[in-house]
Design a protein around this motif. Structure first.
Motif, mmCIF file in Angstrom:
data_model
loop_
_atom_site.group_PDB
_atom_site.id
_atom_site.type_symbol
_atom_site.label_atom_id
_atom_site.label_comp_id
_atom_site.label_asym_id
_atom_site.label_seq_id
_atom_site.Cartn_x
_atom_site.Cartn_y
_atom_site.Cartn_z
ATOM 1 N N PRO A 1 -75.692 38.669 23.254
ATOM 2 C CA PRO A 1 -75.427 37.629 22.624
ATOM 3 C C PRO A 1 -74.490 38.153 21.892
ATOM 4 C CG PRO A 1 -77.393 36.968 22.734
ATOM 5 C CD PRO A 1 -77.568 37.935 23.485
ATOM 6 N N GLY A 2 -74.334 39.748 21.428
ATOM 7 C CA GLY A 2 -73.523 40.352 20.673
ATOM 8 C C GLY A 2 -72.372 40.860 21.100
ATOM 9 N N CYS A 3 -72.036 40.390 22.595
ATOM 10 C CA CYS A 3 -70.622 40.936 23.381
ATOM 11 C C CYS A 3 -69.557 40.026 23.214
ATOM 12 C CB CYS A 3 -70.846 40.983 24.611
ATOM 13 S SG CYS A 3 -69.403 41.651 25.396
ATOM 14 N N PRO A 4 -68.536 41.323 22.310
ATOM 15 C CA PRO A 4 -67.512 40.516 22.215
ATOM 16 C C PRO A 4 -66.454 39.267 23.127
ATOM 17 C CG PRO A 4 -66.546 42.572 22.485
ATOM 18 C CD PRO A 4 -68.400 42.588 22.235
ATOM 19 N N PRO A 5 -65.446 38.727 22.757
ATOM 20 C CA PRO A 5 -64.738 38.098 23.550
ATOM 21 C C PRO A 5 -64.291 38.905 24.650
ATOM 22 C CG PRO A 5 -63.860 37.108 21.948
ATOM 23 C CD PRO A 5 -64.301 38.129 21.219
ATOM 24 N N LEU A 6 -65.039 38.750 26.524
ATOM 25 C CA LEU A 6 -64.406 39.502 28.019
ATOM 26 C C LEU A 6 -64.284 38.157 28.701
ATOM 27 C CD1 LEU A 6 -64.286 42.259 28.975
ATOM 28 C CD2 LEU A 6 -67.053 41.482 29.261
ATOM 29 N N VAL A 7 -63.570 38.860 29.482
ATOM 30 C CA VAL A 7 -62.348 37.584 30.432
ATOM 31 C C VAL A 7 -62.286 38.695 31.754
ATOM 32 C CG1 VAL A 7 -60.886 36.238 31.408
ATOM 33 C CG2 VAL A 7 -61.358 36.143 28.984
ATOM 34 N N CYS A 8 -62.985 38.251 33.362
ATOM 35 C CA CYS A 8 -62.359 38.958 34.125
ATOM 36 C C CYS A 8 -61.588 38.076 35.601
ATOM 37 C CB CYS A 8 -64.113 39.626 35.202
ATOM 38 S SG CYS A 8 -64.158 39.799 35.962
ATOM 39 N N VAL A 9 -60.767 39.170 36.029
ATOM 40 C CA VAL A 9 -59.759 38.415 36.379
ATOM 41 C C VAL A 9 -60.346 38.334 37.874
ATOM 42 C CG1 VAL A 9 -58.079 39.236 35.178
ATOM 43 C CG2 VAL A 9 -58.657 40.740 36.886
ATOM 44 N N ASN A 10 -61.119 39.372 38.075
ATOM 45 C CA ASN A 10 -61.942 39.659 39.750
ATOM 46 C C ASN A 10 -61.050 39.362 40.571
ATOM 47 O OD1 ASN A 10 -63.611 39.308 41.492
ATOM 48 N ND2 ASN A 10 -64.511 37.722 41.567
ATOM 49 N N GLY A 11 -59.666 40.512 40.672
ATOM 50 C CA GLY A 11 -58.962 40.977 41.704
ATOM 51 C C GLY A 11 -57.765 40.277 41.013
ATOM 52 N N GLN A 12 -57.057 39.296 42.187
ATOM 53 C CA GLN A 12 -55.504 39.278 41.360
ATOM 54 C C GLN A 12 -56.178 37.911 40.388
ATOM 55 O OE1 GLN A 12 -52.683 39.810 41.713
ATOM 56 N NE2 GLN A 12 -52.109 41.816 42.762
ATOM 57 N N PRO A 13 -55.479 37.056 39.832
ATOM 58 C CA PRO A 13 -55.800 36.627 39.009
ATOM 59 C C PRO A 13 -55.761 34.716 39.807
ATOM 60 C CG PRO A 13 -54.400 37.787 37.829
ATOM 61 C CD PRO A 13 -54.672 37.602 38.964
ATOM 62 N N SER A 14 -56.807 34.149 39.281
ATOM 63 C CA SER A 14 -56.557 32.637 40.046
ATOM 64 C C SER A 14 -55.913 32.059 38.967
ATOM 65 C CB SER A 14 -58.425 32.055 40.838
ATOM 66 O OG SER A 14 -59.142 32.048 39.138
ATOM 67 N N ALA A 15 -55.434 30.547 39.590
ATOM 68 C CA ALA A 15 -55.460 29.361 38.758
ATOM 69 C C ALA A 15 -56.315 29.232 37.334
ATOM 70 C CB ALA A 15 -55.221 28.269 40.167
ATOM 71 N N ALA A 16 -57.968 29.534 38.043
ATOM 72 C CA ALA A 16 -58.287 29.190 36.659
ATOM 73 C C ALA A 16 -58.442 30.305 35.601
ATOM 74 C CB ALA A 16 -59.778 28.935 37.284
ATOM 75 N N VAL A 17 -58.426 31.736 35.940
ATOM 76 C CA VAL A 17 -57.906 32.925 35.539
ATOM 77 C C VAL A 17 -56.179 32.481 34.303
ATOM 78 C CG1 VAL A 17 -57.350 35.550 35.001
ATOM 79 C CG2 VAL A 17 -59.209 34.093 36.772
ATOM 80 N N TRP A 18 -55.995 32.138 35.002
ATOM 81 C CA TRP A 18 -54.492 31.840 34.630
ATOM 82 C C TRP A 18 -54.416 30.751 33.125
ATOM 83 C CZ3 TRP A 18 -51.527 35.652 34.031
ATOM 84 C CH2 TRP A 18 -51.122 36.793 35.546
ATOM 85 N N ARG A 19 -55.385 28.967 33.749
ATOM 86 C CA ARG A 19 -55.149 29.084 32.377
ATOM 87 C C ARG A 19 -56.222 29.019 31.704
ATOM 88 N NH1 ARG A 19 -53.533 25.005 29.848
ATOM 89 N NH2 ARG A 19 -54.787 23.350 29.300
ATOM 90 N N LEU A 20 -57.186 29.627 31.425
ATOM 91 C CA LEU A 20 -58.109 30.579 30.564
ATOM 92 C C LEU A 20 -57.418 31.255 29.736
ATOM 93 C CD1 LEU A 20 -60.598 30.314 29.132
ATOM 94 C CD2 LEU A 20 -61.530 32.318 30.181
ATOM 95 N N LEU A 21 -56.225 32.406 29.853
ATOM 96 C CA LEU A 21 -55.395 33.002 29.753
ATOM 97 C C LEU A 21 -54.637 32.800 28.772
ATOM 98 C CD1 LEU A 21 -55.273 36.239 32.485
ATOM 99 C CD2 LEU A 21 -57.154 35.640 30.710
ATOM 100 N N ASP A 22 -53.371 30.829 29.358
ATOM 101 C CA ASP A 22 -52.922 30.649 28.700
ATOM 102 C C ASP A 22 -53.609 30.089 27.507
ATOM 103 O OD1 ASP A 22 -50.749 31.329 30.231
ATOM 104 O OD2 ASP A 22 -50.868 29.406 31.560
ATOM 105 N N LEU A 23 -55.092 29.987 27.750
ATOM 106 C CA LEU A 23 -55.622 28.122 26.461
ATOM 107 C C LEU A 23 -55.865 29.310 25.129
ATOM 108 C CD1 LEU A 23 -57.729 26.253 28.402
ATOM 109 C CD2 LEU A 23 -56.374 25.163 26.851
ATOM 110 N N LEU A 24 -56.343 30.888 25.848
ATOM 111 C CA LEU A 24 -56.869 31.483 24.848
ATOM 112 C C LEU A 24 -55.455 31.831 23.835
ATOM 113 C CD1 LEU A 24 -59.389 34.133 27.318
ATOM 114 C CD2 LEU A 24 -59.684 32.416 24.959
ATOM 115 N N ALA A 25 -53.717 32.360 24.575
ATOM 116 C CA ALA A 25 -53.087 33.238 24.297
ATOM 117 C C ALA A 25 -52.305 32.000 23.492
ATOM 118 C CB ALA A 25 -52.012 33.034 24.775
#
Length: 409
Positions: A294-318
């Protein structure tokens, strides 16, 4: 009736051979025997021969331009060829072999692919693979069908990589057929092989549905809203949406969270601003969950070339004001993923630069693949080329986990 002797005197010599060659090319390409033809660096004898044919001076300079329409009219009026250049072609050139005409037609069908590869060097391997396998000829029954196929493929690839689009919509908008990119369709075979190269892998996949899905996702294409997903940890979601509540529960339990594109499309996450660490491989996120919970700070994994879901999450975070830092594998594929991310979002290197690579004692296997410049650090490519070893994230996990702990303190 044509006067063959006169035609041979006017057009049968070495000095006018180039003119007959231009006529022959037009016949091969199915073009009319009209318009202007030009010879660069014409000799004195070649110019004099044209002047005798036209009955006038043929201009000055090194090049020599001739109007086929004028030649046609002169030959008709003089009686040397009452049917004009049609007679000349029949008597002095003969019939163009069908196989030669077909070869030209096939070359023309491939031309859109040549043009695209010239504009996008990252597709050079794909273009060579198409030739070596004869893939276009295998998928198209004739040059006309091949031309339609390659033109459609270029229209699709012009739109890729995408920021996120459904496969059916991409097919409909580029080919007029919503099922044109379905598995097994010729257009899908051509485009998917290119997508693999854009992903940094060979143009031939392993034949599994998962591999095809991943290759489409690598260029921002999702087969549906549920097949595209993103892995994250430690994101504090808000209580206003289901997705926000899912994130909040996952953070409270210290467990990784998998979000689909559907869950992100209309989401208001409520994550807020702050530093979001982004990694390339799931092992980093899994290890962070094991050791930091529970103490881990925000972390996102792109898991290779970013998928549409990765892009969407990063856009929302930005949009929430997040500041990103990124770490990936020290290899050519990792650099390409970093470049792709940097084209869309702003991020700072997270131990992902030439100095870190040079100072890291850990080594993986030999470096392979086509080199790429790192847009965030011009010195990274030369450093990799000198050392010629790759360093995956798994080999530097302790340092990355220490960095995540430091963010909490």
């Amino acid at each position: 009736m044509a006067d063959l002797d006169r035609l041979r005197r006017l057009l049968g010599g070495e000095e006018t051979e180039w003119l007959l060659d231009r006529l022959r090319r037009r016949m091969i390409n199915g073009k009319p025997l009209s318009g202007i033809v030009t010879l660069g660096s014409a000799t004195h004898d070649q110019r004099r021969a044209i002047e005798r044919l036209l009955g006038r001076r043929a201009g000055t300079g090194t090049s020599l331009s001739v109007s086929l329409d004028e030649v046609d009219a002169i030959l008709r009026r003089s009686g040397a060829a009452p049917d004009g250049l049609a007679d000349v072609a029949k008597l002095l050139i003969g019939t163009v072999p069908d196989r030669e005409r077909e070869a030209v037609a096939w070359a023309a069908a491939h031309q859109p692919l040549d043009n695209l590869a010239a504009q996008r060097p990252e597709l050079a391997t794909w273009r060579g693979w198409l030739d070596s396998t004869g893939m276009v000829r295998r998928l198209a029954s004739d040059p006309g069908a091949a031309s339609a196929l390659t033109s459609a493929a270029v229209r699709v690839l012009t739109e890729l990589p995408s920021k996120g689009i459904a496969l059916g919509r991409l097919a409909a908008e580029t080919s007029g057929d919503a099922h044109g990119l379905d598995d097994g369709r010729p257009l899908a075979t051509i485009v998917l092989s290119a997508a693999r190269c854009l992903r940094g892998t060979p143009p031939v996949g392993d034949g599994t549905a998962g591999e095809r899905r991943a290759s489409w996702a690598a260029v921002g294409v999702h087969r549906d809203e549920l097949s595209s997903s993103v892995l994250c940890l430690g994101l504090s979601g808000g209580a206003d949406t289901v997705t926000g509540r899912i994130l909040a529960l996952a953070r409270e339990s210290g467990e990784p969270c998998v979000l689909t594109l559907r869950q992100l499309n209309a989401a208001i996450l409520g994550v807020g601003s702050g530093v979001v660490s982004v990694c390339e491989n799931p092992i980093v996120l899994a290890s962070a969950a094991d050791e930091l919970g529970p103490g881990c700070p925000p972390l996102v994994c792109v898991n290779g070339q970013p998928s549409a879901a990765v892009w969407r999450l990063l856009d929302l975070l930005a949009a929430d004001g997040a500041r990103f830092r990124y770490h990936g594998d020290f290899d050519w594929g990792g650099i390409r993923i970093g470049n792709t991310l940097r084209d869309r979002i702003s991020w700072q290197p997270w131990r992902f630069d030439a100095a870190t690579y040079t100072a890291t004692a850990a080594t993986g296997g030999p470096l392979a693949g086509r080199p790429a410049d790192a847009s965030w650090d011009p010195g990274l490519r030369p450093a990799l080329e000198r050392r010629q070893v790759r360093i995956e994230e798994e080999l530097v996990l302790p340092v990355l986990l220490d960095d995540l702990r430091a963010l909490v303190c």
